[in-house]
Design a protein around this motif. Structure first.
Motif: not given
Length: 231
Positions: A110-113, A129-133, A138-139, A148-153
């Motif tokens: 996450l820190k690298q992203i 900016r759009v891609f790394y945000n 996502r990370q 259950y959370l990940v697919p919705s996110l």
């Protein structure tokens, strides 16, 4: 006919490239995806391209209908309204659960992203900016470790990135740059709260982060005369 000796790598490259093109609006909503052209561009035969299309349709990037070419998922006022209504619940929950469940390796990723996101902000790189945000949140979702959370996110993030690109394509004013710096600072603060397992603070930062996005994007996303829902 191409041979698929390196098809796993080529297929993965195609998937990553298509997702980036969709998130950054290089492929606008509703765009037709040409299987033949994609097969030739990435050195793949048609079957793995079709398989990838089905996978991406399941994730919400693409719409597949019988007897029609694959298309980039559409966006409407209703889908944008749904986004503003659901985003707070999903992002806040993701942040809270990431603080509770993260691993050291995930936190380092996450820190690298975030470093890449800050570099894109500094360079006024809109697509970066759009891609790394998108990659940052996502990370965070992956760190929640909830099936259950990940697919919705992930589905939510597709439209979040595209709404953001609509906003960011406008001239980068001093006010916009200032708010981008604030967004990056909030990312840093999220990392700190997740690192110390502070779920309450991580959730509150997600709420503030979304409020910042909502203020910036509502003028482009909400129908005239309808105010985007408050968070």
């Amino acid at each position: 006919m191409t041979t698929d000796i390196a098809s796993p790598d080529r297929k993965a490259n195609l998937g990553l490239t298509l997702k980036r093109r969709i998130l950054t609006m290089e492929l606008p909503p509703g765009s037709v995806l040409d299987e033949v052209a994609l097969s030739e561009e990435f050195g793949l035969s048609r079957p793995p391209v079709r398989e990838l299309m089905r996978q991406m349709a399941g994730e919400g990037y693409i719409e597949l209908e019988a007897n029609r070419a694959a298309r980039v998922s559409s966006m409407s006022y209703q889908s944008l309204r749904d986004f503003f209504l659901m985003a707070p619940m999903i992002y806040i929950t993701a942040n809270r659960m990431a603080a509770e469940n993260r691993t050291r390796a995930e936190l380092d990723a996450l820190k690298q992203i975030q470093q890449s996101f800050q570099k894109a902000v500094d360079n006024r790189d809109v697509e970066g900016r759009v891609f790394y945000n998108d990659q940052f949140h996502r990370q965070v979702g992956e760190m929640a470790h909830n099936v259950y959370l990940v697919p919705s996110l992930r589905r939510l993030q597709i439209d979040h990135a595209r709404i953001g690109k609509i906003f960011y394509k406008h001239p980068n004013t001093p006010r916009m740059q200032e708010e981008l710096e604030l967004a990056s600072k909030q990312h840093d603060e999220m990392i700190e709260t997740i690192e110390r397992h502070d779920a309450d603070a991580a959730g509150e930062l997600a709420r503030l982060h979304l409020e910042l996005s909502r203020r910036n994007m509502a003028m482009y996303a909400a129908p005239e005369g309808i105010e985007a829902p408050t968070l």
